[in-house]
Scaffold this active site. Structure first.
Site, mmCIF file in Angstrom:
data_model
loop_
_atom_site.group_PDB
_atom_site.id
_atom_site.type_symbol
_atom_site.label_atom_id
_atom_site.label_comp_id
_atom_site.label_asym_id
_atom_site.label_seq_id
_atom_site.Cartn_x
_atom_site.Cartn_y
_atom_site.Cartn_z
ATOM 1 N N CYS A 41 -6.864 -3.363 -5.361
ATOM 2 C CA CYS A 41 -7.353 -3.209 -6.732
ATOM 3 C C CYS A 41 -6.313 -3.556 -7.795
ATOM 4 C CB CYS A 41 -7.861 -1.790 -6.944
ATOM 5 S SG CYS A 41 -9.083 -1.273 -5.721
ATOM 6 N N HIS B 31 -8.336 -0.728 -14.140
ATOM 7 C CA HIS B 31 -9.169 -0.982 -12.968
ATOM 8 C C HIS B 31 -10.329 0.003 -12.999
ATOM 9 C CE1 HIS B 31 -10.756 -1.199 -9.026
ATOM 10 N NE2 HIS B 31 -10.166 -0.105 -8.597
ATOM 11 N N ASN C 60 -17.046 -0.255 -8.602
ATOM 12 C CA ASN C 60 -15.662 -0.642 -8.326
ATOM 13 C C ASN C 60 -15.677 -1.992 -7.619
ATOM 14 O OD1 ASN C 60 -13.117 -1.004 -7.177
ATOM 15 N ND2 ASN C 60 -12.853 1.141 -6.625
#
Length: 322
Positions: free
Chosen positions: A112, A247, A277
């Site tokens: 990520c 993020h 996500n």
């Protein structure tokens, strides 16, 4: 330090929308439960497009928006941990499809945090003045490594890609602080050693796994400290920063970071409710949306912090001026 200028930004998402009500038909959950704990209402899921397919669409948009010729691209960097193959890299597949015949290409794996790491790497190549035009794309197709029977993880993830065309700018701000800590709190895609000496049974594919509570605490603590380090490094206060693009791991994480920084949540760009996500794709998707909706405009001098955190463990922040 010579900074980077975002010359174009783009994103691409699969067309299929998977909402919480649909997920609740195959795991024991509800829309209310998911939204309360994650902030996610829906996500995009690939019905066959692989990571390179998403990246190629982003690359085509970047070329069209910037007006640059494919032959003038010097480097293609793709941040991903869900590549199509072990080799060729996703970046090489993108290079070939775009016709970027003069570029070199490689993938970067930092989960990520991958896009933030990628921007940092690109800036170093631009500093050499040998390279002028660099594509940095973050992309993941998490649906192919998600355990769709695990309600604790399958509710979080989505597929997507986003990227930027970067060039050097001596007048642009640039500051960074990157970290990693080898820790298997988040794992996915384990490849077993299978050969005639170990036995030929491959076993079950290893899905994405994470310790939700530990990840939450890590993300809030380290992202907050990381942003404060950038501010200290540059002599700025949080009030000097126009936007923070985190993020999109979990809406509650972003809220907690804002609270610890003692600043308004409005300073943070949040779109997790629409996409979930998307790992390395989440920050560039947000950047692209901000340019498209007018929140960001080139040449305005807005100060933006990109902050990533995820598997590795990895985390880091980059300060840019737009």
């Amino acid at each position: 330090m010579t900074g980077v200028r975002i010359r174009a930004a783009a994103h691409y998402l699969p067309s299929t929308v998977l909402d919480n009500h649909q997920i609740s038909t195959w795991v024991d959950t509800t829309d209310e439960w998911i939204v309360k704990r994650t902030g996610v209402s829906e996500r995009r899921i690939s019905e066959g497009e692989n990571t390179s397919d998403l990246c190629i669409q982003v690359g085509k948009q970047l070329l069209e928006t910037s007006g640059i010729n494919p032959e003038d691209i010097d480097m293609v960097l793709v941040a991903t941990f869900t590549p199509d193959y072990g080799t060729p890299s996703v970046a090489c597949l993108v290079q070939a499809e775009l016709g970027a015949t003069n570029a070199f290409a490689f993938d970067l794996s930092a989960a990520c945090s991958g896009f933030v790491y990628g921007v940092s790497v690109a800036q170093k190549y631009l500093l050499t003045k040998q390279y002028k035009n660099i594509l940095v794309i973050g992309a993941d197709v998490l649906s192919k490594i998600t355990d769709w029977s695990d309600r604790g993880s399958c509710i979080l993830f989505g597929d997507g890609a986003g990227g930027v065309l970067l060039g050097a700018d001596e007048n642009a701000l640039f500051a960074e602080k990157l970290y990693s800590r080898g820790d298997k709190v988040i794992t996915g895609g384990f490849t077993k050693v299978v050969n005639p000496l170990t036995g030929m049974e491959r076993g079950e594919y290893d899905f994405l796994k994470l310790d939700g509570r530990e990840v939450f605490e890590f993300a809030v603590k380290e992202a907050t400290a990381n942003i404060n380090e950038i501010l200290e490094q540059t002599g700025m206060s949080i009030d000097d920063i126009d936007h923070i693009i985190p993020h999109q791991a979990n809406g509650r994480i972003i809220e907690a970071i804002a609270k610890k920084l003692k600043t308004s949540l409005e300073k943070f760009y949040v779109n997790i409710q629409k996409y979930g996500n998307t790992s390395a794709a989440s920050i560039p998707i947000a950047l692209s949306e901000m340019f498209k909706n007018g929140t960001l405009k080139q040449g305005t001098g807005k100060k933006v912090i990109l902050v990533g955190f995820g598997g590795g463990l990895t985390w880091g922040s980059v300060l840019l001026s737009i």
